[in-house]
Write an enzyme that holds these catalytic residues in place. Structure first.
Site, PDB file in Angstrom:
ATOM      1  N   PHE A  12      41.846  53.177  36.661  1.00  0.00           N
ATOM      2  CA  PHE A  12      40.421  53.167  36.986  1.00  0.00           C
ATOM      3  C   PHE A  12      40.181  52.221  38.155  1.00  0.00           C
ATOM      4  O   PHE A  12      40.520  51.041  38.104  1.00  0.00           O
ATOM      5  CB  PHE A  12      39.585  52.722  35.788  1.00  0.00           C
ATOM      6  CG  PHE A  12      38.104  52.711  36.057  1.00  0.00           C
ATOM      7  CD1 PHE A  12      37.420  53.900  36.256  1.00  0.00           C
ATOM      8  CD2 PHE A  12      37.398  51.522  36.121  1.00  0.00           C
ATOM      9  CE1 PHE A  12      36.054  53.904  36.518  1.00  0.00           C
ATOM     10  CE2 PHE A  12      36.038  51.512  36.373  1.00  0.00           C
ATOM     11  CZ  PHE A  12      35.358  52.707  36.571  1.00  0.00           C
ATOM     12  N   TYR A  14      37.270  50.583  40.750  1.00  0.00           N
ATOM     13  CA  TYR A  14      35.836  50.310  40.839  1.00  0.00           C
ATOM     14  C   TYR A  14      35.472  49.518  42.090  1.00  0.00           C
ATOM     15  O   TYR A  14      34.306  49.290  42.374  1.00  0.00           O
ATOM     16  CB  TYR A  14      35.347  49.554  39.592  1.00  0.00           C
ATOM     17  CG  TYR A  14      36.082  48.260  39.327  1.00  0.00           C
ATOM     18  CD1 TYR A  14      35.658  47.066  39.890  1.00  0.00           C
ATOM     19  CD2 TYR A  14      37.214  48.249  38.525  1.00  0.00           C
ATOM     20  CE1 TYR A  14      36.340  45.887  39.655  1.00  0.00           C
ATOM     21  CE2 TYR A  14      37.896  47.080  38.279  1.00  0.00           C
ATOM     22  CZ  TYR A  14      37.459  45.896  38.847  1.00  0.00           C
ATOM     23  OH  TYR A  14      38.139  44.722  38.611  1.00  0.00           O
ATOM     24  N   GLY A  15      36.460  49.110  42.866  1.00  0.00           N
ATOM     25  CA  GLY A  15      36.251  48.393  44.125  1.00  0.00           C
ATOM     26  C   GLY A  15      37.108  49.041  45.186  1.00  0.00           C
ATOM     27  O   GLY A  15      37.060  50.255  45.388  1.00  0.00           O
ATOM     28  N   SER A  16      37.948  48.247  45.830  1.00  0.00           N
ATOM     29  CA  SER A  16      38.761  48.772  46.928  1.00  0.00           C
ATOM     30  C   SER A  16      39.757  49.842  46.486  1.00  0.00           C
ATOM     31  O   SER A  16      40.179  50.656  47.310  1.00  0.00           O
ATOM     32  CB  SER A  16      39.502  47.637  47.642  1.00  0.00           C
ATOM     33  OG  SER A  16      40.405  46.991  46.773  1.00  0.00           O
ATOM     34  N   GLU A  89      46.707  42.953  42.337  1.00  0.00           N
ATOM     35  CA  GLU A  89      45.510  42.465  41.651  1.00  0.00           C
ATOM     36  C   GLU A  89      45.688  41.168  40.854  1.00  0.00           C
ATOM     37  O   GLU A  89      44.707  40.482  40.601  1.00  0.00           O
ATOM     38  CB  GLU A  89      44.969  43.546  40.710  1.00  0.00           C
ATOM     39  CG  GLU A  89      44.651  44.862  41.390  1.00  0.00           C
ATOM     40  CD  GLU A  89      43.512  44.781  42.399  1.00  0.00           C
ATOM     41  OE1 GLU A  89      42.637  43.906  42.275  1.00  0.00           O
ATOM     42  OE2 GLU A  89      43.511  45.607  43.335  1.00  0.00           O
TER      43      GLU A  89
END
Length: 189
Positions: A12, A14-16, A89
């Site tokens: 999933f 949700y940003g970059s 991340e």
């Protein structure tokens, strides 16, 4: 966290990750994660800032819902993608790995996705700084991945491409634009 199932591995974003995943997927679908919301709540000292001038990046905070993108990864590529995402991340950032149920918008199915949730106990967790202080940080920061404001702009554009208008991100972008005196994201923003 439960064990990974490489036979049906989903990620999933949700940003970059939505606009720059850095890995190959079999396919992707717009998706929604319930129970979490996207927030600029993590100090970035690498990709979007430096130790002397940290930037702000997105994290998943409790509450609400978060539209994003679910990527289906081939079984043979799952371990390499997971390793890549951990390196990208988890190095120095305030995230924890999570496996969470995500609703796929087009097919209506729910899949378990690998993602990263903000860790409020981490030293780089910024929490909710508010629009003004967040805009000030985002306007000034730049790191290995480029300008912090480009991260904001690209995220807003990607969400709009999926038909998502997220007021907190637009408010932040409008404040950055107001302070710089320029319109950065184009139509209607």
């Amino acid at each position: 966290m439960t064990d990974f199932n490489d036979d049906d591995f989903w990620v999933f974003g949700y940003g970059s990750l939505m606009w720059n995943p850095g890995f190959t997927a079999l396919h992707w679908e717009p998706a929604v994660l319930e129970g979490h919301q996207r927030r600029f709540c993590i100090y970035s000292t690498h990709y979007r800032g430096t130790p002397d001038h940290p930037g702000l990046v997105l994290g998943l905070a409790p509450g609400g819902a978060c539209p994003g993108v679910a990527f289906h990864v081939a079984r043979d590529n799952a371990p390499a993608v997971r390793d890549y995402l951990r390196e990208r991340e988890l190095v120095g950032y305030a995230y924890t790995e999570a496996l969470l149920p995500v609703a796929l918008r087009d097919s209506g199915r729910t899949v378990t996705c690998y993602t990263f949730v903000a860790d409020p106990s981490h030293r780089q967790y910024a929490g909710d700084l508010g629009v003004g202080p967040s805009a000030e940080i985002i306007m000034e920061a730049m790191g290995k991945g480029g300008l912090n404001r480009d991260y904001l702009i690209n995220t807003v554009r990607e969400l709009e491409d999926h038909g998502v208008f997220e007021a907190p991100l637009h408010d932040l972008l409008e404040e950055v634009e107001r302070r710089t005196g320029t319109v950065m994201a184009g139509d209607g923003i």
